[in-house]
Motif scaffolding. Structure first.
Motif, mmCIF file in Angstrom:
data_model
loop_
_atom_site.group_PDB
_atom_site.id
_atom_site.type_symbol
_atom_site.label_atom_id
_atom_site.label_comp_id
_atom_site.label_asym_id
_atom_site.label_seq_id
_atom_site.Cartn_x
_atom_site.Cartn_y
_atom_site.Cartn_z
ATOM 1 N N ASN A 1 0.818 -1.212 0.000
ATOM 2 C CA ASN A 1 0.000 0.000 0.000
ATOM 3 C C ASN A 1 0.853 1.264 0.000
ATOM 4 O O ASN A 1 0.562 2.227 -0.696
ATOM 5 C CB ASN A 1 -0.926 0.018 1.218
ATOM 6 C CG ASN A 1 -2.193 -0.748 0.925
ATOM 7 O OD1 ASN A 1 -2.593 -0.861 -0.237
ATOM 8 N ND2 ASN A 1 -2.817 -1.301 1.949
ATOM 9 N N LEU A 2 1.925 1.200 0.781
ATOM 10 C CA LEU A 2 2.838 2.339 0.857
ATOM 11 C C LEU A 2 3.413 2.666 -0.515
ATOM 12 O O LEU A 2 3.402 3.816 -0.975
ATOM 13 C CB LEU A 2 3.963 1.983 1.842
ATOM 14 C CG LEU A 2 4.558 3.125 2.634
ATOM 15 C CD1 LEU A 2 3.511 3.700 3.590
ATOM 16 C CD2 LEU A 2 5.771 2.618 3.419
ATOM 17 N N ARG A 3 3.894 1.615 -1.172
ATOM 18 C CA ARG A 3 4.533 1.804 -2.478
ATOM 19 C C ARG A 3 3.509 2.246 -3.535
ATOM 20 O O ARG A 3 3.771 3.155 -4.322
ATOM 21 C CB ARG A 3 5.204 0.472 -2.897
ATOM 22 C CG ARG A 3 5.899 0.504 -4.229
ATOM 23 C CD ARG A 3 7.134 1.397 -4.218
ATOM 24 N NE ARG A 3 7.703 1.520 -5.539
ATOM 25 C CZ ARG A 3 8.172 2.662 -6.042
ATOM 26 N NH1 ARG A 3 8.174 3.768 -5.344
ATOM 27 N NH2 ARG A 3 8.681 2.694 -7.257
ATOM 28 N N VAL A 4 2.348 1.610 -3.528
ATOM 29 C CA VAL A 4 1.311 1.958 -4.512
ATOM 30 C C VAL A 4 0.912 3.422 -4.334
ATOM 31 O O VAL A 4 0.779 4.167 -5.315
ATOM 32 C CB VAL A 4 0.081 1.019 -4.367
ATOM 33 C CG1 VAL A 4 -1.130 1.582 -5.113
ATOM 34 C CG2 VAL A 4 0.410 -0.376 -4.886
ATOM 35 N N GLU A 5 0.772 3.851 -3.079
ATOM 36 C CA GLU A 5 0.348 5.234 -2.847
ATOM 37 C C GLU A 5 1.418 6.243 -3.267
ATOM 38 O O GLU A 5 1.116 7.302 -3.803
ATOM 39 C CB GLU A 5 -0.052 5.428 -1.377
ATOM 40 C CG GLU A 5 -1.486 4.939 -1.163
ATOM 41 C CD GLU A 5 -1.855 4.698 0.280
ATOM 42 O OE1 GLU A 5 -1.266 5.349 1.161
ATOM 43 O OE2 GLU A 5 -2.734 3.839 0.537
ATOM 44 N N GLN A 6 2.668 5.842 -3.046
ATOM 45 C CA GLN A 6 3.796 6.690 -3.476
ATOM 46 C C GLN A 6 3.730 6.927 -4.993
ATOM 47 O O GLN A 6 3.811 8.060 -5.473
ATOM 48 C CB GLN A 6 5.074 5.899 -3.191
ATOM 49 C CG GLN A 6 6.190 6.681 -2.589
ATOM 50 C CD GLN A 6 7.335 5.717 -2.273
ATOM 51 O OE1 GLN A 6 7.416 4.590 -2.779
ATOM 52 N NE2 GLN A 6 8.232 6.161 -1.434
ATOM 53 N N VAL A 7 3.549 5.830 -5.733
ATOM 54 C CA VAL A 7 3.525 5.917 -7.197
ATOM 55 C C VAL A 7 2.251 6.617 -7.661
ATOM 56 O O VAL A 7 2.284 7.450 -8.578
ATOM 57 C CB VAL A 7 3.658 4.508 -7.835
ATOM 58 C CG1 VAL A 7 3.430 4.570 -9.334
ATOM 59 C CG2 VAL A 7 5.024 3.915 -7.525
ATOM 60 N N ALA A 8 1.127 6.317 -6.989
ATOM 61 C CA ALA A 8 -0.145 6.942 -7.367
ATOM 62 C C ALA A 8 -0.059 8.455 -7.184
ATOM 63 O O ALA A 8 -0.606 9.226 -7.970
ATOM 64 C CB ALA A 8 -1.274 6.368 -6.529
#
Ligand code: ATP
Length: 377
Positions: A112-119
């Motif tokens: 979730n952390l990584r996805v939100e960073q990229v999003a």
């Protein structure tokens, strides 16, 4: 380091068709390379061999110091973005983007952390709970890019990622992708059949034709110093004009004959000749912007033509005409200061410093024009 090196790489499909013919391609770390060429020239096959989705029939593929011919796609540290986006329709954006991380056993929290960073970087935060069916084409394309980005791959491969988008969105996404490339500092290999896309995005471009690379060069060199007639005609819009002409040597002077008109070859062009010229047939290439509307009363020779069609596009006027030395319609880009009417006789003046010359037998350029740095990004 993600230097990519293709050495004499060939693809022979099961039916015996050789789709890629012993190509050499060196892609430096952090470059944005575009493979461009007409349909069926082998662009996607080349990209799929780099990704590991297609086996390499002959030759070697190196990523950094590693020969990767036999490495599985998942072990190559490469991410591919397809024209079709290939999103899972039943998953929301968050799950689509996090899917490969999940497959690699990354915990939900870290995912979730990584996805939100990229999003965040791709302005997709507000869309994380939506399904692909509820997104616009441009948003879906951004999700497809995001899905590739979450893994922080060494190399991005993009196969015609913008071809499903309308013209306006394509232009916006073009600059978004080049900006993304600058921010990520990663190697990009991008496939398109659209030369404008190639010219505006690539730091270097490989022009492919029938399984071969015709020229691998900067946008400026492809435009101003194409190595042959194919590249000259493929790059540039509207297409370069090509006359059947002759070089005639007379009393030490080189003259250029187009039909019954003769022009002395400019000194600047003479200095660029790669070969000792003789009386010979040549193709004379000249770009539309290097053909000017001859001012009344000016005493230099030009071509007398009839305007067959006239297109006014704001700052430019394109005047189309036929000429007996060319099998196709030719076009000059005039300034709109003095309007031209369809059916009007016009004198077209050629900028003789800008002409290109190609051997009629080999179609290779017989000039080497040094191109300044200014044009390149
Ligand atoms: P496009 O812009 O139309 O996608 P491309 O330049 O990407 O074209 P490729 O898809 O790489 O071209 O195909 C190159 C050639 O190989 C084409 O002539 C195609 O018909 C042929 N080809 C592709 N896949 C196969 C296959 N599985 N078996 C046999 N021939 C194939």
């Amino acid at each position: 380091m993600a230097k990519l090196s293709l050495r004499k790489v060939a693809k022979i499909y099961d039916d015996g068709f050789k789709a890629v013919k012993n190509i050499d391609l060196e892609i430096e770390d952090k470059e944005f390379i575009v493979l461009v060429g007409p349909s069926g020239c082998g662009k996607s096959t080349t990209l799929r061999m780099i990704a590991g989705l297609e086996s390499i029939s002959e030759g070697e593929l190196w990523i950094g110091d590693l020969r990767v011919n036999n490495l599985q796609p998942k072990d190559r540290d490469i991410a591919m973005v397809f024209q079709s986006y290939a999103l899972y329709p039943h998953m929301n954006v968050r799950d689509n983007m996090g899917f490969s991380l999940k497959m690699n056993g990354i915990s939900k929290k870290d995912r979730n952390l990584r996805v939100e960073q990229v999003a965040e970087a791709l302005q997709l935060i507000d869309l994380l709970d939506k399904k692909p069916g509820a997104l616009s084409g441009g948003q879906r394309q951004r999700v497809a890019l995001g899905r590739a980005m979450v893994r922080s791959p060494k190399v991005f491969l993009l196969d015609e990622p913008l071809s499903n988008l309308d013209a306006k969105l394509r232009v916006t996404m073009r600059s978004e992708i080049t900006q993304l490339h600058r921010e990520l500092g990663t190697t990009f290999v991008y496939v398109t059949h659209d030369q404008t896309e190639a010219m505006t995005m690539g730091t270097r471009i490989a022009v492919m034709n029938a399984g071969r690379i015709e020229q691998y060069d900067t946008p400026a060199n492809l435009y101003y110093n194409p190595c042959n007639k194919f590249v000259a005609e493929f790059i540039g819009s509207p297409m370069i004009n090509m006359f059947n002409g002759r070089l005639v040597i007379k009393e030490g002077k080189v003259n250029l004959k187009i039909a019954d008109q003769s022009f002395e070859l400019a000194e600047e062009v003479k200095d660029q000749l790669l070969v000792e010229v003789e009386d010979q047939e040549v193709y004379i290439g000249i770009r539309p912007e290097d053909m000017h509307h001859k001012a009344e009363g000016l005493n230099t020779s030009g071509l007398n033509v009839i305007a067959k069609n006239v297109e006014q596009v704001g700052s430019d006027t394109f005047v189309y005409f036929d000429h007996p030395t060319s099998s196709r319609e030719l076009v000059a880009r005039f300034s709109p200061a003095r309007p031209v009417k369809i059916g009007e006789g016009v004198q077209v003046q050629l900028d003789l410093n800008k002409i290109m010359l190609f051997d009629q037998k080999t179609e290779a350029s017989i000039l080497n024009r040094i191109v300044g740095e200014d044009f390149d990004k």
